[in-house]
Write an enzyme that holds these catalytic residues in place. Structure first.
Site, PDB file in Angstrom:
ATOM      1  N   TYR A  18     -13.347  17.475 -16.804  1.00  0.00           N
ATOM      2  CA  TYR A  18     -13.398  15.887 -16.714  1.00  0.00           C
ATOM      3  C   TYR A  18     -15.015  15.608 -15.537  1.00  0.00           C
ATOM      4  O   TYR A  18     -15.007  16.166 -14.526  1.00  0.00           O
ATOM      5  CB  TYR A  18     -12.773  15.201 -16.355  1.00  0.00           C
ATOM      6  CG  TYR A  18     -13.209  13.734 -15.701  1.00  0.00           C
ATOM      7  CD1 TYR A  18     -13.748  12.713 -17.415  1.00  0.00           C
ATOM      8  CD2 TYR A  18     -12.546  13.287 -14.692  1.00  0.00           C
ATOM      9  CE1 TYR A  18     -13.863  11.652 -16.985  1.00  0.00           C
ATOM     10  CE2 TYR A  18     -12.805  10.811 -15.174  1.00  0.00           C
ATOM     11  CZ  TYR A  18     -13.541  10.860 -15.734  1.00  0.00           C
ATOM     12  OH  TYR A  18     -13.656   9.682 -15.911  1.00  0.00           O
TER      13      TYR A  18
ATOM     14  N   ARG B 271       1.195  -1.335  -0.236  1.00  0.00           N
ATOM     15  CA  ARG B 271      -0.155  -0.232   0.286  1.00  0.00           C
ATOM     16  C   ARG B 271       1.074   0.920  -0.131  1.00  0.00           C
ATOM     17  O   ARG B 271       1.003   1.867  -0.634  1.00  0.00           O
ATOM     18  CB  ARG B 271      -0.810   0.279   1.067  1.00  0.00           C
ATOM     19  CG  ARG B 271      -2.108   1.434   1.379  1.00  0.00           C
ATOM     20  CD  ARG B 271      -2.663   0.543   1.445  1.00  0.00           C
ATOM     21  NE  ARG B 271      -2.720  -0.212   3.052  1.00  0.00           N
ATOM     22  CZ  ARG B 271      -2.868   0.621   4.799  1.00  0.00           C
ATOM     23  NH1 ARG B 271      -2.935   1.550   4.713  1.00  0.00           N
ATOM     24  NH2 ARG B 271      -2.658  -0.117   5.246  1.00  0.00           N
TER      25      ARG B 271
ATOM     26  N   LYS C  62      -5.723   6.190 -20.192  1.00  0.00           N
ATOM     27  CA  LYS C  62      -5.827   6.713 -20.992  1.00  0.00           C
ATOM     28  C   LYS C  62      -4.378   6.663 -22.211  1.00  0.00           C
ATOM     29  O   LYS C  62      -3.723   5.177 -22.708  1.00  0.00           O
ATOM     30  CB  LYS C  62      -5.893   8.063 -21.636  1.00  0.00           C
ATOM     31  CG  LYS C  62      -7.572   8.298 -21.028  1.00  0.00           C
ATOM     32  CD  LYS C  62      -8.248   7.923 -19.465  1.00  0.00           C
ATOM     33  CE  LYS C  62     -10.004   8.545 -19.803  1.00  0.00           C
ATOM     34  NZ  LYS C  62      -9.847   8.178 -18.424  1.00  0.00           N
TER      35      LYS C  62
ATOM     36  N   ASP D 223      -4.629  18.830 -14.878  1.00  0.00           N
ATOM     37  CA  ASP D 223      -4.864  17.034 -15.058  1.00  0.00           C
ATOM     38  C   ASP D 223      -4.310  17.625 -16.708  1.00  0.00           C
ATOM     39  O   ASP D 223      -4.884  18.719 -17.444  1.00  0.00           O
ATOM     40  CB  ASP D 223      -6.348  17.285 -15.402  1.00  0.00           C
ATOM     41  CG  ASP D 223      -6.719  15.719 -15.679  1.00  0.00           C
ATOM     42  OD1 ASP D 223      -5.477  15.668 -16.158  1.00  0.00           O
ATOM     43  OD2 ASP D 223      -7.765  15.287 -15.697  1.00  0.00           O
TER      44      ASP D 223
END
Length: 390
Positions: free
Chosen positions: A109, A56, A206, A181
């Protein structure tokens, strides 16, 4: 040695010394790592010395990917996540707390917009949505409790741009953080950190992955911010990627320059075709001279990307087009090697109220095209046949 981007993507994150000379970084499919002794175990566990103890926090395969992305985005450090939204939510929640205020674009987005509205409703973090194409709108929205300017350029799905340099200057003058972003542009076409942006996020699902086979995200920034996110925010939320996902993303990076070169080239050609088509009312692509921010795009981007949005008369015409293409795949997401088309109002932005969609510039007839690396003439032929049914 100063290396070109096309060379960097091939070698970034590669360390033969730490991986027994393996040309491809191995997949360390382990959740837990043993300590050599109690003293070093304590120091590694507290982040005082480098090392691994639990998946983690970090993993050698993950670290190789993070080193590669930090180099490509020209940041000090990187942390990767299980999705792009995990990267965005961690970046925002590491930057602000209850009572703080964020200024963000109207055209953004849809899941990011939904997340920011959720923060406002559930956690008392204020958000103002503005026209990000005008830096003065950002300035007018700044309040005493503003802490963060959120940027997305080019914007999803409108392809609107924000002036990165002007917004960074505004943020520094007001002692605010900037978070951007950079998914649509990719580090091949744009490096926001070079303009002074504090933190950059990506949906690696993407273009960085590039093959529609992973779900992952990344955050790049100062080492202090990244480690605060790693040891606090994400340690608690746990949005970590699997080692196999990290390996696939790192492998995808090696062909990023080649793919983006083709995406850029194809998209410009197809944008020009769409602009000349009688059934297309408007085309949004930063590489076109008709784009209202074309000059800005030339200043802050090295290439214009593989994303196009265009408008037909309405919802029914949009649906007819996407139902009558064969090569262009009807699907959400973007950045794959194959061309993907979608009708924004009825798909990715269907959950956004019509009034807010229209305010952001997302019309009922807007379609988003993620241009692939196929022969662009084949894509044009496919779209032409689809338009015959519209």
């Amino acid at each position: 040695m100063s290396k070109k981007f096309t060379t960097k993507v091939v070698h970034a994150g590669t360390d033969f010394t730490n991986h027994f000379g393996a040309l491809s970084t191995p997949i360390y499919n382990a959740s837990t790592f043993a300590f050599p002794d109690a003293e070093q175990g304590s120091a590694i566990h507290e982040g005082e010395i480098p090392g691994y103890f639990y998946g983690r926090i970090n993993n050698p395969t993950q670290e190789a990917l993070e080193n590669a992305l930090a180099e490509l985005e020209r940041g000090e450090a990187c942390i990767v996540f299980s999705s792009g939204m995990a990267a965005i939510s961690n970046a925002v929640l590491t930057s602000v707390k209850k009572g703080d205020h964020i200024v963000a674009p109207e055209s953004i987005y849809a899941s990011t917009s939904g997340f920011l509205r959720h923060l406002e409703e559930a956690f008392g973090i204020e958000v103002s949505f503005i026209d990000a194409t005008n830096p003065q709108k950002y300035e007018a929205a700044i309040k005493a409790n503003t802490k963060l300017l959120y940027l997305e350029s080019p914007a999803n799905p409108t392809l609107k741009l924000c002036d990165i340099e002007k917004l960074v200057t505004l943020a520094k003058r007001n002692k605010l953080s900037t978070l951007m972003d950079n998914t649509f542009a990719t580090p091949y076409n744009q490096n926001p950190i070079s303009f002074g942006v504090d933190v950059v996020v990506h949906s690696m699902t993407k273009y960085i992955g590039g093959h529609a086979d992973i779900l992952a995200g990344a955050l790049i920034g100062s080492r202090e911010f990244v480690e605060r996110c790693r040891w606090h925010t994400n340690k608690f939320f746990g949005g970590v990627p699997a080692p196999m996902t990290c390996w696939l993303a790192h492998r995808g990076i090696k062909t990023l320059a080649l793919r983006m070169e083709r995406h850029n080239e194809n998209a410009l050609t197809i944008a020009k075709f769409l602009e000349s088509h009688p059934k297309v009312q408007k085309v949004h692509y930063p590489g076109l001279k008709s784009h209202p921010q074309h000059d800005l795009a030339k200043r802050q981007m090295r290439g214009f990307g593989g994303m196009i949005s265009f408008e037909v008369e309405g919802v029914e015409q949009g649906r007819k087009l996407v139902n009558n293409v064969e090569l262009c795949t009807l699907a959400v997401s973007l950045g794959d090697v194959s061309t993907i088309i979608q009708h924004s109002a009825s798909m990715t932005h269907a959950a956004v109220p019509k009034t807010l969609r229209e305010k952001a510039g997302i019309t009922d007839g807007m379609l988003r095209l993620s241009v692939g690396i196929e022969d662009c003439n084949d894509i044009i032929d496919d779209l032409s046949k689809g338009f015959e049914k519209v």
